[in-house]
Design a protein around this motif. Structure first.
Motif, short mmCIF file in Angstrom:
data_model
loop_
_atom_site.label_atom_id
_atom_site.label_comp_id
_atom_site.label_asym_id
_atom_site.label_seq_id
_atom_site.Cartn_x
_atom_site.Cartn_y
_atom_site.Cartn_z
N VAL A 27 -42.88 21.38 -67.14
CA VAL A 27 -43.19 19.82 -67.35
C VAL A 27 -42.93 19.61 -68.79
O VAL A 27 -43.23 20.58 -69.71
CB VAL A 27 -44.92 19.78 -67.13
N VAL A 28 -41.90 18.74 -69.17
CA VAL A 28 -41.51 18.48 -70.51
C VAL A 28 -42.29 17.72 -71.36
O VAL A 28 -42.70 17.73 -72.59
CB VAL A 28 -40.05 17.97 -70.52
N ILE A 48 -42.61 13.96 -66.97
CA ILE A 48 -41.09 14.53 -66.86
C ILE A 48 -41.27 15.82 -66.51
O ILE A 48 -41.64 16.79 -67.38
CB ILE A 48 -40.36 14.34 -68.21
N VAL A 49 -40.59 16.18 -65.20
CA VAL A 49 -40.50 17.81 -64.85
C VAL A 49 -39.07 17.97 -64.54
O VAL A 49 -38.43 17.40 -64.11
CB VAL A 49 -41.21 17.79 -63.57
N ILE A 50 -38.83 19.32 -65.01
CA ILE A 50 -37.69 20.04 -64.74
C ILE A 50 -37.53 21.16 -63.72
O ILE A 50 -38.19 21.90 -63.94
CB ILE A 50 -36.84 20.46 -66.02
N VAL A 51 -36.94 20.92 -62.67
CA VAL A 51 -36.79 22.03 -61.66
C VAL A 51 -35.60 22.78 -61.74
O VAL A 51 -34.67 22.24 -61.61
CB VAL A 51 -36.97 21.48 -60.35
N GLY A 52 -35.65 23.98 -61.59
CA GLY A 52 -34.41 24.81 -61.52
C GLY A 52 -34.43 26.30 -60.92
O GLY A 52 -35.65 26.81 -60.69
N GLN A 57 -28.56 25.82 -60.31
CA GLN A 57 -29.12 24.66 -59.78
C GLN A 57 -30.28 24.18 -60.58
O GLN A 57 -31.13 24.72 -61.04
CB GLN A 57 -29.59 24.67 -58.29
N VAL A 58 -30.13 22.59 -61.08
CA VAL A 58 -31.21 22.33 -61.96
C VAL A 58 -31.35 20.68 -61.63
O VAL A 58 -30.32 20.19 -61.07
CB VAL A 58 -30.84 22.39 -63.27
N GLY A 59 -32.37 20.18 -61.78
CA GLY A 59 -32.66 18.66 -61.48
C GLY A 59 -33.88 18.29 -62.36
O GLY A 59 -34.70 18.98 -62.89
N VAL A 60 -33.76 16.72 -62.63
CA VAL A 60 -34.73 16.33 -63.67
C VAL A 60 -35.49 15.16 -62.77
O VAL A 60 -34.76 14.33 -62.12
CB VAL A 60 -33.97 15.66 -64.65
N GLY A 61 -36.92 15.07 -62.75
CA GLY A 61 -37.50 14.39 -62.15
C GLY A 61 -39.05 13.77 -62.85
O GLY A 61 -39.31 14.23 -63.83
N VAL A 62 -39.14 12.50 -62.57
CA VAL A 62 -39.97 11.78 -63.24
C VAL A 62 -41.29 11.19 -62.19
O VAL A 62 -40.74 10.77 -60.88
CB VAL A 62 -39.56 10.51 -64.07
N THR A 126 -34.89 23.38 -72.07
CA THR A 126 -35.33 23.53 -70.72
C THR A 126 -34.43 23.48 -69.76
O THR A 126 -34.38 24.11 -68.79
CB THR A 126 -36.48 22.62 -70.46
N VAL A 127 -33.53 22.25 -69.60
CA VAL A 127 -32.70 21.89 -68.47
C VAL A 127 -31.71 23.06 -68.40
O VAL A 127 -31.38 23.68 -67.26
CB VAL A 127 -31.85 20.79 -68.73
N LEU A 128 -31.00 23.69 -69.61
CA LEU A 128 -30.25 24.74 -69.65
C LEU A 128 -30.68 26.08 -69.08
O LEU A 128 -30.06 26.87 -68.47
CB LEU A 128 -29.51 25.05 -71.07
#
Length: 181
Positions: A27-28, A48-52, A57-62, A126-128
């Motif tokens: 959770v960002v 705002i949540v980042i999943v990887g 593989q990575v994804g950003v979700g709200v 966080t994404v990286l």
């Protein structure tokens, strides 16, 4: 007989846990937001949540909900829907320098030598990390908004191409890419 059934159940349970733990969620930001309605203000939460999976593989979700836990769950579901593939090099970096935009945010991401680590800030870091990148340099330009920076990082990572992809598009071999002529 009963022991064998328990062992089978245990194995199935372990497989399900392995699939669940393969993906990490971070959770960002959690923000309390309001909407003005007829009777006053309605409070809800935005997560705002980042999943990887740390393997490219990575994804950003709200997610938005009346409670924090519901918002985070919705964010995870949204993040899994928007997963992208990131080509990683042998040194767990990226193939080339790339820029991305998301809203008012711009992100510059540059490959780095082994041992450098992840030099980035905020949501971009966080994404990286969740994409599995271990050696990289990144700079946020423009907005400091975590959602826009995360989306800019994802935008940058989607434009990455490997040498083999470029060679295939041009209709030549990878060795011919290196030839000076």
């Amino acid at each position: 007989m009963a022991e064998q059934q328990q062992q089978r159940r245990g194995k199935k349970g372990n497989r399900a846990k392995e699939k669940e733990t393969e993906w990490q969620e971070r959770v960002v930001q959690i923000r309390r937001v309001t909407k003005v309605v007829k009777g006053g203000k309605k409070l809800s939460f935005r997560a705002i949540v980042i999943v990887g999976n740390e393997r490219g593989q990575v994804g950003v979700g709200v997610g938005k909900a009346a409670d924090v836990i519901g918002a985070v769950k919705k964010g995870v579901v949204d993040g899994r829907k928007n997963v992208i593939e990131v080509p990683l090099t042998k040194s767990y970096s990226i193939p080339h320098l790339v820029q991305g935009e998301g809203g008012g945010a711009k992100v510059l991401i540059r490959p780095a030598a082994p041992g450098t680590g992840v030099i980035a800030g905020g949501a971009v870091r966080t994404v990286l990390e969740l994409a599995g990148v271990r050696n990289i340099l990144a700079k946020q330009l423009g907005s400091g908004n975590p959602l826009n920076n995360a989306r800019a990082a994802v935008d940058a990572l989607t434009t990455l191409r490997t040498l083999s992809e470029v060679a295939r598009e041009r209709g030549i071999s990878v060795e011919q890419l290196y030839e000076v002529g």
